[in-house]
Design a protein around this motif. Structure first.
Motif, PDB file in Angstrom:
ATOM      1  N   THR A  21       0.853  -1.187   0.000  1.00 26.48           N
ATOM      2  CA  THR A  21       0.000   0.000   0.000  1.00 26.48           C
ATOM      3  C   THR A  21       0.888   1.236   0.000  1.00 26.48           C
ATOM      4  O   THR A  21       1.912   1.274   0.688  1.00 26.48           O
ATOM      5  N   TYR A  22       0.456   2.241  -0.766  1.00 24.31           N
ATOM      6  CA  TYR A  22       1.191   3.500  -0.866  1.00 24.31           C
ATOM      7  C   TYR A  22       0.253   4.653  -0.533  1.00 24.31           C
ATOM      8  O   TYR A  22      -0.929   4.628  -0.894  1.00 24.31           O
ATOM      9  N   VAL A  23       0.782   5.667   0.149  1.00 25.15           N
ATOM     10  CA  VAL A  23       0.050   6.908   0.389  1.00 25.15           C
ATOM     11  C   VAL A  23       0.867   8.044  -0.201  1.00 25.15           C
ATOM     12  O   VAL A  23       2.018   8.268   0.203  1.00 25.15           O
ATOM     13  N   ASN A  58       0.686  -2.007   9.755  1.00 17.58           N
ATOM     14  CA  ASN A  58       0.890  -0.583   9.482  1.00 17.58           C
ATOM     15  C   ASN A  58      -0.284   0.089   8.789  1.00 17.58           C
ATOM     16  O   ASN A  58      -0.103   0.987   7.980  1.00 17.58           O
ATOM     17  N   SER A  59      -1.498  -0.312   9.127  1.00 20.22           N
ATOM     18  CA  SER A  59      -2.672   0.463   8.743  1.00 20.22           C
ATOM     19  C   SER A  59      -2.688   1.733   9.584  1.00 20.22           C
ATOM     20  O   SER A  59      -2.575   1.675  10.811  1.00 20.22           O
ATOM     21  N   ARG A  60      -2.837   2.890   8.915  1.00 20.01           N
ATOM     22  CA  ARG A  60      -2.798   4.169   9.620  1.00 20.01           C
ATOM     23  C   ARG A  60      -3.829   5.135   9.026  1.00 20.01           C
ATOM     24  O   ARG A  60      -4.272   4.949   7.883  1.00 20.01           O
ATOM     25  N   PRO A  61      -4.182   6.214   9.735  1.00 23.58           N
ATOM     26  CA  PRO A  61      -5.159   7.168   9.209  1.00 23.58           C
ATOM     27  C   PRO A  61      -4.618   7.954   8.022  1.00 23.58           C
ATOM     28  O   PRO A  61      -3.421   8.221   7.925  1.00 23.58           O
ATOM     29  N   VAL A  62      -5.533   8.303   7.128  1.00 26.22           N
ATOM     30  CA  VAL A  62      -5.222   9.180   5.992  1.00 26.22           C
ATOM     31  C   VAL A  62      -6.131  10.394   6.053  1.00 26.22           C
ATOM     32  O   VAL A  62      -7.141  10.400   6.764  1.00 26.22           O
ATOM     33  N   ASP A 103      -5.302  12.892   0.285  1.00 29.47           N
ATOM     34  CA  ASP A 103      -4.322  11.815   0.124  1.00 29.47           C
ATOM     35  C   ASP A 103      -4.740  10.858  -0.998  1.00 29.47           C
ATOM     36  O   ASP A 103      -5.925  10.555  -1.172  1.00 29.47           O
ATOM     37  N   LEU A 104      -3.741  10.362  -1.723  1.00 23.29           N
ATOM     38  CA  LEU A 104      -3.943   9.326  -2.727  1.00 23.29           C
ATOM     39  C   LEU A 104      -3.460   8.010  -2.142  1.00 23.29           C
ATOM     40  O   LEU A 104      -2.291   7.879  -1.770  1.00 23.29           O
ATOM     41  N   VAL A 105      -4.361   7.035  -2.038  1.00 24.57           N
ATOM     42  CA  VAL A 105      -4.039   5.734  -1.455  1.00 24.57           C
ATOM     43  C   VAL A 105      -4.109   4.686  -2.562  1.00 24.57           C
ATOM     44  O   VAL A 105      -5.105   4.600  -3.277  1.00 24.57           O
TER      45      VAL A 105
END
Length: 283
Positions: A174-176, A219-223, A227-229
């Motif tokens: 996963t990328y943010v 490593n799930s975290r708030p966005v 933001d582009l996920v």
């Protein structure tokens, strides 16, 4: 093994299934559209979406817990479905919208009471999913996960349904905003795709198009809005979604309101957030 990628797009006002050929999407009637110009829809139309709670060993270690003897699940309503390039809405007044990159199993044949060894014969293929969680409601919906995982737009699937794909030994990332934030593998799953299908099908009939989400790495975290996920897996492409803010505040005259309790923070920011010096988002 040869793979084929099917997508569903809005083409001249109609929902059409197309086959990906390089940078183009080909409809059965011969019409073509570039992938970067297509209006994507969810690649399948399920009657239900079922998700496993914990499955990846890195995620279990992150929370310092142990897995139960068998998987546990929750249900995402189909009204939460979203697509490649679809906007994911964080309601006004909420702060803890977390990404969870996952691989989704798509059922191809009606499935009931099958063994893990036979489950693969009932799978049409696989797609990517982002099992977004609105943890502001975790204090009130932790048991059902209804609003946490089932609010509108929180189930992007896509870009396409890939048939002939072998799930063994594949990376899941996963990328943010272009930065790598989750880096896992299907090999760290405790229960594989066939096991999950057979387990659910013991008591719940799975129909063609139904979706099972197979779990997320650590490593799930708030966005935040803007933001582009993006979720990527070897052979399944990349699922991209932009976070937007809901235009109106949640009603305050009904129901439980968003909270920021220890339970919410420990889930949204990681099991030991207090000891990492992580600060909650500004409210």
């Amino acid at each position: 093994m040869t793979t084929t990628e099917y997508r569903r797009i809005l083409l001249d006002g109609a929902a059409v299934q197309v086959v990906r050929e390089g940078d183009e999407l080909l409809a059965a009637d011969g019409r073509r559209v570039r992938t970067d110009r297509a209006h994507h829809l969810p690649p399948v139309v399920p009657s239900k979406v079922i998700a496993v709670h914990l499955n990846h060993r890195s995620r279990v270690a992150e929370f310092g817990t142990t897995l139960p003897p068998a998987p546990t699940y929750f249900h995402k309503p189909v009204s939460a479905l979203n697509s490649h390039h679809g906007a994911v809405v964080r309601p006004e007044g909420c702060h803890y919208l977390n990404y969870e990159g996952e691989i989704a199993v798509v059922i191809g044949r009606t499935c009931r009471n099958v063994s893990p060894a036979d489950a693969g014969d009932h799978i049409a293929g696989y797609t990517l999913a982002n099992d977004f969680g609105l943890h502001d409601f975790r204090d009130t919906d932790a048991g059902s996960m209804l609003r946490v995982k089932g609010s509108d737009t929180l189930c992007p699937l896509g870009p396409g349904l890939v048939t002939g794909w072998d799930f063994h030994g594949k990376y899941l990332r996963t990328y943010v905003n272009g930065a790598l934030v989750q880096d896992g593998s299907t090999d760290e799953m405790t229960w594989d795709m066939h096991y999950l299908v057979a387990d659910i099908a013991r008591t719940i009939t799975l129909h063609p198009g139904d979706v099972l989400l197979s779990g997320t790495p650590a490593n799930s975290r708030p966005v935040q809005p803007g933001d582009l996920v993006e979720v990527e897996a070897e052979g399944l492409g990349r699922l991209s979604n932009r976070i937007v803010s809901g235009p109106t505040a949640l009603r305050t005259d009904v129901g439980a309101q968003p909270t920021a309790s220890e339970e919410v923070l420990s889930t949204a920011l990681g099991g030991d957030w207090e000891f990492r010096g992580i600060r909650p988002p500004r409210r």
